[in-house]
Design an enzyme around this catalytic site. Sequence first.
Site, PDB file in Angstrom:
ATOM      1  N   ARG A   1       8.956   3.850  59.987  1.00 37.78           N
ATOM      2  CA  ARG A   1       9.986   3.898  58.924  1.00 37.78           C
ATOM      3  C   ARG A   1      10.495   2.473  58.654  1.00 37.78           C
ATOM      4  O   ARG A   1      10.154   1.531  59.379  1.00 37.78           O
ATOM      5  CB  ARG A   1      11.144   4.814  59.307  1.00 37.78           C
TER       6      ARG A   1
ATOM      7  N   ASP B   1       7.903   4.995  73.984  1.00 34.57           N
ATOM      8  CA  ASP B   1       9.142   4.210  74.012  1.00 34.57           C
ATOM      9  C   ASP B   1       8.801   2.794  74.470  1.00 34.57           C
ATOM     10  O   ASP B   1       8.419   2.571  75.619  1.00 34.57           O
ATOM     11  CB  ASP B   1      10.125   4.885  74.982  1.00 34.57           C
TER      12      ASP B   1
ATOM     13  N   ASN C   1       8.013  -5.332  65.511  1.00 35.34           N
ATOM     14  CA  ASN C   1       9.071  -4.968  64.569  1.00 35.34           C
ATOM     15  C   ASN C   1      10.111  -4.029  65.170  1.00 35.34           C
ATOM     16  O   ASN C   1      11.277  -4.071  64.773  1.00 35.34           O
ATOM     17  CB  ASN C   1       8.419  -4.318  63.335  1.00 35.34           C
TER      18      ASN C   1
ATOM     19  N   TYR D   1      23.471  -7.896  69.795  1.00 37.81           N
ATOM     20  CA  TYR D   1      22.373  -7.915  68.811  1.00 37.81           C
ATOM     21  C   TYR D   1      22.095  -9.354  68.379  1.00 37.81           C
ATOM     22  O   TYR D   1      20.935  -9.784  68.315  1.00 37.81           O
ATOM     23  CB  TYR D   1      22.745  -7.048  67.599  1.00 37.81           C
TER      24      TYR D   1
HETATM   25  N1  LIG Z   1      17.650  -3.376  58.316  1.00 41.92           N
HETATM   26  C1  LIG Z   1      18.178  -4.566  58.416  1.00 41.92           C
HETATM   27  O1  LIG Z   1      19.141  -4.910  57.721  1.00 41.92           O
HETATM   28  C2  LIG Z   1      17.592  -5.578  59.364  1.00 41.92           C
HETATM   29  C3  LIG Z   1      18.049  -6.897  59.277  1.00 41.92           C
HETATM   30  C4  LIG Z   1      17.530  -7.855  60.140  1.00 41.92           C
HETATM   31  C5  LIG Z   1      16.576  -7.506  61.062  1.00 41.92           C
HETATM   32  N2  LIG Z   1      16.147  -6.221  61.145  1.00 41.92           N
HETATM   33  C6  LIG Z   1      15.138  -5.914  62.153  1.00 41.92           C
HETATM   34  O2  LIG Z   1      13.993  -5.354  61.541  1.00 41.92           O
HETATM   35  C7  LIG Z   1      13.342  -4.453  62.438  1.00 41.92           C
HETATM   36  C8  LIG Z   1      13.175  -3.101  61.767  1.00 41.92           C
HETATM   37  O3  LIG Z   1      14.456  -2.622  61.381  1.00 41.92           O
HETATM   38  P1  LIG Z   1      14.676  -1.407  60.380  1.00 41.92           P
HETATM   39  O4  LIG Z   1      15.882  -1.719  59.589  1.00 41.92           O
HETATM   40  O5  LIG Z   1      13.421  -1.042  59.697  1.00 41.92           O
HETATM   41  O6  LIG Z   1      15.102  -0.285  61.448  1.00 41.92           O
HETATM   42  P2  LIG Z   1      14.848   1.292  61.509  1.00 41.92           P
HETATM   43  O7  LIG Z   1      14.780   1.866  60.147  1.00 41.92           O
HETATM   44  O8  LIG Z   1      15.864   1.815  62.449  1.00 41.92           O
HETATM   45  O9  LIG Z   1      13.381   1.382  62.168  1.00 41.92           O
HETATM   46  C9  LIG Z   1      13.178   0.959  63.495  1.00 41.92           C
HETATM   47  C10 LIG Z   1      11.797   1.357  63.950  1.00 41.92           C
HETATM   48  O10 LIG Z   1      11.661   0.987  65.326  1.00 41.92           O
HETATM   49  C11 LIG Z   1      11.329   2.145  66.107  1.00 41.92           C
HETATM   50  N3  LIG Z   1      11.934   2.033  67.435  1.00 41.92           N
HETATM   51  C12 LIG Z   1      13.238   1.834  67.746  1.00 41.92           C
HETATM   52  N4  LIG Z   1      13.405   1.844  69.086  1.00 41.92           N
HETATM   53  C13 LIG Z   1      12.182   2.053  69.621  1.00 41.92           C
HETATM   54  C14 LIG Z   1      11.701   2.190  70.958  1.00 41.92           C
HETATM   55  N5  LIG Z   1      12.524   2.120  72.015  1.00 41.92           N
HETATM   56  N6  LIG Z   1      10.382   2.394  71.149  1.00 41.92           N
HETATM   57  C15 LIG Z   1       9.530   2.478  70.096  1.00 41.92           C
HETATM   58  N7  LIG Z   1       9.920   2.359  68.810  1.00 41.92           N
HETATM   59  C16 LIG Z   1      11.236   2.155  68.584  1.00 41.92           C
HETATM   60  C17 LIG Z   1      11.906   3.321  65.294  1.00 41.92           C
HETATM   61  O11 LIG Z   1      11.282   4.552  65.583  1.00 41.92           O
HETATM   62  P3  LIG Z   1      11.891   5.636  66.650  1.00 41.92           P
HETATM   63  O12 LIG Z   1      13.385   5.580  66.536  1.00 41.92           O
HETATM   64  O13 LIG Z   1      11.291   6.932  66.229  1.00 41.92           O
HETATM   65  O14 LIG Z   1      11.398   5.177  67.978  1.00 41.92           O
HETATM   66  C18 LIG Z   1      11.570   2.871  63.885  1.00 41.92           C
HETATM   67  O15 LIG Z   1      10.228   3.143  63.583  1.00 41.92           O
HETATM   68  C19 LIG Z   1      14.233  -4.412  63.678  1.00 41.92           C
HETATM   69  O16 LIG Z   1      13.723  -5.308  64.651  1.00 41.92           O
HETATM   70  C20 LIG Z   1      15.582  -4.892  63.179  1.00 41.92           C
HETATM   71  O17 LIG Z   1      16.363  -5.458  64.197  1.00 41.92           O
HETATM   72  C21 LIG Z   1      16.631  -5.247  60.318  1.00 41.92           C
END
Ligand SMILES: NC(=O)c1ccc[n+]([C@@H]2O[C@H](COP(=O)([O-])OP(=O)(O)OC[C@H]3O[C@@H](n4cnc5c(N)ncnc54)[C@H](OP(=O)(O)O)[C@@H]3O)[C@@H](O)[C@H]2O)c1
Length: 254
Positions: free
Chosen positions: A20, A65, A92, A159
Amino acid sequence: MIIDQFKLTNKVAIVTGGTRGIGLSIAHALGEAGAKIIVTSRTDKYDGLKSLKEANYDVSFLQGDITKPNEPQKIINFVLEKYNSIDILVNNAGVAQHGTMEEFDDELLDKIMNTNVDSVFRMCRSVLPQMKKQGEGVILNIGSISGLVSNIPQPQVAYNASKAAVHMLTKSLASDFAENNIRVNAIAPGYIDTEMTKLTKENEHWYETWKSMTPLKRMGKPSEIASAALFLCSPASSYITGEVLVIDGGYTLR
Ligand SMILES: NC(=O)c1ccc[n+]([C@@H]2O[C@H](COP(=O)([O-])OP(=O)(O)OC[C@H]3O[C@@H](n4cnc5c(N)ncnc54)[C@H](OP(=O)(O)O)[C@@H]3O)[C@@H](O)[C@H]2O)c1
């Protein structure tokens, strides 16, 4: 032709957290460029895998995980058994949790650091021998502007520290493995519209503050990270390593 340098035909690419949000969008971009993709996560509750299959990419899903110490090696073994090579690793998967230092007990701290830092370290450690053997490789880590500035109004000290660590891990590995023809870069996104920011976006004060502090006056879309990810994973960026590419609508300019 320059455009051919963005092609990833038959390259093998792993995207952690690829079911996602930003990871899913990156998986689509790499798949569209011709890569065989392996996405991982604990669940697939938003049907991300379905969308990748419907796009007809060569895609596999490995559930797990990433914080479990053996999980990274398990992922690498799975991919090697299936394809016998790994060209691209996108680290990611990540979690965000708000709170001041006083609110962060050891359990919360461990969750953030294990997911955002330790698992990235372990994924890199597990993939590097194979990339060295192949004589080339690309690693892309997803950091954050929170690793560069202490963004407000939400408190998120753990974070922020975790993402700063991702940036430095990126630079250190880029330096250490350049002689092996392995490039290591990071993207530092600003506020992107995903599940991660969904709940906090519902806090009007936070949401309005984010937007007003962003010169482009909006949140970004996952696809606006994915296009840059494709660039950094492809031969189009063959002379770029150790870079932390900020994609934030201008947030960190001011
Ligand atoms: N959205 C923002 O504004 C933003 C800004 C800066 C940086 N980021 C970074 O971008 C990356 C993606 O963020 P996003 O916004 O797309 O987040 P998201 O929608 O919450 O997606 C996170 C993904 O990581 C997986 N995940 C989380 N914990 C996990 C674990 N313990 N083991 C395996 N998979 C895991 C989730 O799947 P499951 O929960 O099903 O495991 C999901 O597929 C992250 O590193 C985040 O810190 C995001």
